[in-house]
Write a protein that holds these residues in place. Sequence first.
Motif, PDB file in Angstrom:
ATOM      1  N   LEU A 250       0.822  -1.204   0.000  1.00 23.24           N
ATOM      2  CA  LEU A 250       0.000   0.000   0.000  1.00 23.24           C
ATOM      3  C   LEU A 250       0.858   1.257   0.000  1.00 23.24           C
ATOM      4  O   LEU A 250       0.497   2.263  -0.620  1.00 23.24           O
ATOM      5  N   GLY A 251       2.003   1.202   0.669  1.00 16.15           N
ATOM      6  CA  GLY A 251       2.881   2.359   0.715  1.00 16.15           C
ATOM      7  C   GLY A 251       3.368   2.787  -0.654  1.00 16.15           C
ATOM      8  O   GLY A 251       3.522   3.984  -0.928  1.00 16.15           O
ATOM      9  N   TYR A 252       3.627   1.810  -1.532  1.00 11.46           N
ATOM     10  CA  TYR A 252       4.073   2.123  -2.895  1.00 11.46           C
ATOM     11  C   TYR A 252       3.002   2.926  -3.627  1.00 11.46           C
ATOM     12  O   TYR A 252       3.295   3.947  -4.271  1.00 11.46           O
ATOM     13  N   PHE A 253       1.754   2.462  -3.549  1.00 11.32           N
ATOM     14  CA  PHE A 253       0.666   3.163  -4.239  1.00 11.32           C
ATOM     15  C   PHE A 253       0.484   4.564  -3.646  1.00 11.32           C
ATOM     16  O   PHE A 253       0.261   5.538  -4.382  1.00 11.32           O
ATOM     17  N   HIS A 254       0.586   4.668  -2.327  1.00 16.48           N
ATOM     18  CA  HIS A 254       0.452   5.972  -1.689  1.00 16.48           C
ATOM     19  C   HIS A 254       1.527   6.932  -2.171  1.00 16.48           C
ATOM     20  O   HIS A 254       1.248   8.107  -2.463  1.00 16.48           O
ATOM     21  N   ASP A 255       2.763   6.449  -2.277  1.00 18.22           N
ATOM     22  CA  ASP A 255       3.862   7.323  -2.679  1.00 18.22           C
ATOM     23  C   ASP A 255       3.679   7.832  -4.110  1.00 18.22           C
ATOM     24  O   ASP A 255       3.973   8.994  -4.406  1.00 18.22           O
ATOM     25  N   LEU A 256       3.195   6.975  -5.015  1.00 17.88           N
ATOM     26  CA  LEU A 256       2.936   7.416  -6.384  1.00 17.88           C
ATOM     27  C   LEU A 256       1.875   8.509  -6.414  1.00 17.88           C
ATOM     28  O   LEU A 256       2.011   9.523  -7.109  1.00 17.88           O
ATOM     29  N   LEU A 257       0.800   8.293  -5.667  1.00 17.82           N
ATOM     30  CA  LEU A 257      -0.296   9.251  -5.668  1.00 17.82           C
ATOM     31  C   LEU A 257       0.084  10.548  -4.966  1.00 17.82           C
ATOM     32  O   LEU A 257      -0.220  11.645  -5.450  1.00 17.82           O
ATOM     33  N   ALA A 258       0.760  10.433  -3.841  1.00 21.06           N
ATOM     34  CA  ALA A 258       1.161  11.628  -3.092  1.00 21.06           C
ATOM     35  C   ALA A 258       2.140  12.488  -3.878  1.00 21.06           C
ATOM     36  O   ALA A 258       2.169  13.710  -3.726  1.00 21.06           O
ATOM     37  N   ALA A 259       2.940  11.860  -4.734  1.00 24.41           N
ATOM     38  CA  ALA A 259       3.911  12.584  -5.551  1.00 24.41           C
ATOM     39  C   ALA A 259       3.276  13.237  -6.769  1.00 24.41           C
ATOM     40  O   ALA A 259       3.957  13.958  -7.503  1.00 24.41           O
ATOM     41  N   GLY A 260       1.999  12.993  -7.005  1.00 27.65           N
ATOM     42  CA  GLY A 260       1.356  13.521  -8.212  1.00 27.65           C
ATOM     43  C   GLY A 260       1.979  12.947  -9.469  1.00 27.65           C
ATOM     44  O   GLY A 260       2.082  13.617 -10.495  1.00 27.65           O
ATOM     45  N   ALA A 261       2.395  11.679  -9.410  1.00 24.59           N
ATOM     46  CA  ALA A 261       3.187  11.078 -10.486  1.00 24.59           C
ATOM     47  C   ALA A 261       2.349  10.489 -11.608  1.00 24.59           C
ATOM     48  O   ALA A 261       2.883  10.225 -12.693  1.00 24.59           O
ATOM     49  N   VAL A 262       1.061  10.244 -11.375  1.00 24.13           N
ATOM     50  CA  VAL A 262       0.253   9.541 -12.378  1.00 24.13           C
ATOM     51  C   VAL A 262      -1.121  10.182 -12.542  1.00 24.13           C
ATOM     52  O   VAL A 262      -1.689  10.739 -11.593  1.00 24.13           O
ATOM     53  N   ASP A 263      -1.636  10.073 -13.754  1.00 28.95           N
ATOM     54  CA  ASP A 263      -3.037  10.410 -14.014  1.00 28.95           C
ATOM     55  C   ASP A 263      -3.932   9.214 -13.751  1.00 28.95           C
ATOM     56  O   ASP A 263      -5.100   9.375 -13.409  1.00 28.95           O
ATOM     57  N   VAL A 264      -3.379   8.018 -13.967  1.00 27.06           N
ATOM     58  CA  VAL A 264      -4.096   6.769 -13.720  1.00 27.06           C
ATOM     59  C   VAL A 264      -3.167   5.841 -12.946  1.00 27.06           C
ATOM     60  O   VAL A 264      -2.027   5.619 -13.352  1.00 27.06           O
ATOM     61  N   LEU A 265      -3.662   5.314 -11.824  1.00 25.83           N
ATOM     62  CA  LEU A 265      -2.899   4.344 -11.038  1.00 25.83           C
ATOM     63  C   LEU A 265      -3.180   2.940 -11.560  1.00 25.83           C
ATOM     64  O   LEU A 265      -4.308   2.627 -11.939  1.00 25.83           O
ATOM     65  N   GLN A 266      -2.156   2.108 -11.573  1.00 24.19           N
ATOM     66  CA  GLN A 266      -2.335   0.701 -11.938  1.00 24.19           C
ATOM     67  C   GLN A 266      -2.079  -0.188 -10.730  1.00 24.19           C
ATOM     68  O   GLN A 266      -1.303   0.152  -9.840  1.00 24.19           O
ATOM     69  N   ALA A 267      -2.731  -1.347 -10.706  1.00 22.97           N
ATOM     70  CA  ALA A 267      -2.481  -2.354  -9.675  1.00 22.97           C
ATOM     71  C   ALA A 267      -2.694  -3.724 -10.295  1.00 22.97           C
ATOM     72  O   ALA A 267      -3.448  -3.876 -11.271  1.00 22.97           O
ATOM     73  N   ASP A 268      -2.034  -4.722  -9.731  1.00 24.87           N
ATOM     74  CA  ASP A 268      -2.063  -6.087 -10.254  1.00 24.87           C
ATOM     75  C   ASP A 268      -2.208  -7.040  -9.073  1.00 24.87           C
ATOM     76  O   ASP A 268      -1.333  -7.102  -8.208  1.00 24.87           O
ATOM     77  N   ALA A 269      -3.328  -7.771  -9.033  1.00 31.62           N
ATOM     78  CA  ALA A 269      -3.594  -8.670  -7.910  1.00 31.62           C
ATOM     79  C   ALA A 269      -2.616  -9.827  -7.830  1.00 31.62           C
ATOM     80  O   ALA A 269      -2.527 -10.483  -6.791  1.00 31.62           O
ATOM     81  N   THR A 270      -1.859 -10.108  -8.895  1.00 33.07           N
ATOM     82  CA  THR A 270      -0.836 -11.148  -8.804  1.00 33.07           C
ATOM     83  C   THR A 270       0.392 -10.643  -8.048  1.00 33.07           C
ATOM     84  O   THR A 270       1.264 -11.440  -7.694  1.00 33.07           O
ATOM     85  N   ARG A 271       0.466  -9.337  -7.809  1.00 33.10           N
ATOM     86  CA  ARG A 271       1.620  -8.760  -7.124  1.00 33.10           C
ATOM     87  C   ARG A 271       1.258  -8.172  -5.755  1.00 33.10           C
ATOM     88  O   ARG A 271       2.093  -8.185  -4.852  1.00 33.10           O
ATOM     89  N   CYS A 272       0.078  -7.638  -5.614  1.00 31.91           N
ATOM     90  CA  CYS A 272      -0.326  -7.074  -4.317  1.00 31.91           C
ATOM     91  C   CYS A 272      -1.427  -7.893  -3.677  1.00 31.91           C
ATOM     92  O   CYS A 272      -1.882  -7.558  -2.567  1.00 31.91           O
ATOM     93  N   GLY A 273      -1.868  -8.957  -4.335  1.00 34.46           N
ATOM     94  CA  GLY A 273      -2.953  -9.775  -3.827  1.00 34.46           C
ATOM     95  C   GLY A 273      -4.305  -9.139  -4.106  1.00 34.46           C
ATOM     96  O   GLY A 273      -4.408  -7.931  -4.353  1.00 34.46           O
TER      97      GLY A 273
END
Length: 361
Positions: A250-273
């Motif tokens: 979760l910290g990785y996703f938070h850091d991307l969003l907090a940094a204003g780094a993406v317009d669209v966030l991606q996630a993969d259940a094979t990697r984060c469950g």
Amino acid sequence: MKGVVEHLSVEVLKIPTDSPEGDGTFRWDSTTMVLVHLAAEGARGIGYSYADAAAATLIEGKLAELVLGRTPFDIPACRAAMTASLRNLGADGIGMLALSAVDAALWDLKGKLLDLPLVRLLGGARGSVPVYGSGGFTTYTREQLQRQLSGWVEHGIPRVKMKVGAGVREEVDRVGAAREAIGAKAELFIDANGACTPKGALALAEAILPHRVSWFEEPVPHSDRAGLRQVRERAPAGMEIAAGEYGFTLGYFHDLLAAGAVDVLQADATRCGISGFMEAAVLASAYGVPLSAHCAPSLNLHPCCASPAVRHLEYFHDHVRIERLLFEGFVEPACGELAPAPARPGLGVTLREDVARRYRM
């Protein structure tokens, strides 16, 4: 206690690609699936990750004992125990790939025990999720590229993605060929897999502007949040920047969003469950950023349909081939969308044992 996990087994399947595949930074000729089987009260659950065989060793040697005797009705407790066991091994990488496969198997087993599809357990937000066709490997000839992308559009998928490298002149030609093949109406996405520098990515974005590319995925390495933000802020209007597929925590996703780094966030259940995917979806909602699921359509389908933040799901050529081959109940898109089968419990798929046997390592 109801539904105690009585048995866990894991197998490794190695499936050759149908032709050499590559992107901006990597080449491969096979894909490895680590597949987990759980049993409780006569029900069987499966979960998987696309990972190295080392993940199977970790499951057998460390994670299995933490799940056996527990119930899939307490998935947060199972996940907490497994996460704690990875402390000295690192929270990212092979450990989370292994944990994610077990996490998925627990969710599938829970659905099988209750005779409910996973989307009902998670809480449905929609009946189906839009997909985009994904492939367009850098190893493809012009003809292969055009045939694959146009094929998806002809089958009703109105958005497609291709791989690109760092060479501006070569990629402008390839992107032009892609636009020619799919016509004027379909959306065109590109994915550099971190192959570019920020300035190189911006040069490529400007050069392909006439071809109306609306999505630029991982223009720079995903860990370069400052570089992602730079590209996001200076990219042409209408071209969204996406990243997040390598998120394990979760910290990785938070850091991307907090940094204003993406317009669209991606996630993969094979990697984060599946559990982590649902957390990422809530976090994306909190930031007002849409979420897109990366690959593994059979695993990501149900959490996508349970997540209001999700925009679409990647219908990745490699994984589609594998899952269609291995799984009874694999869902095909209709009108550019995937919908879970309401009569099939859990993830809605079962393993074709006779097929899997041919690919076991």
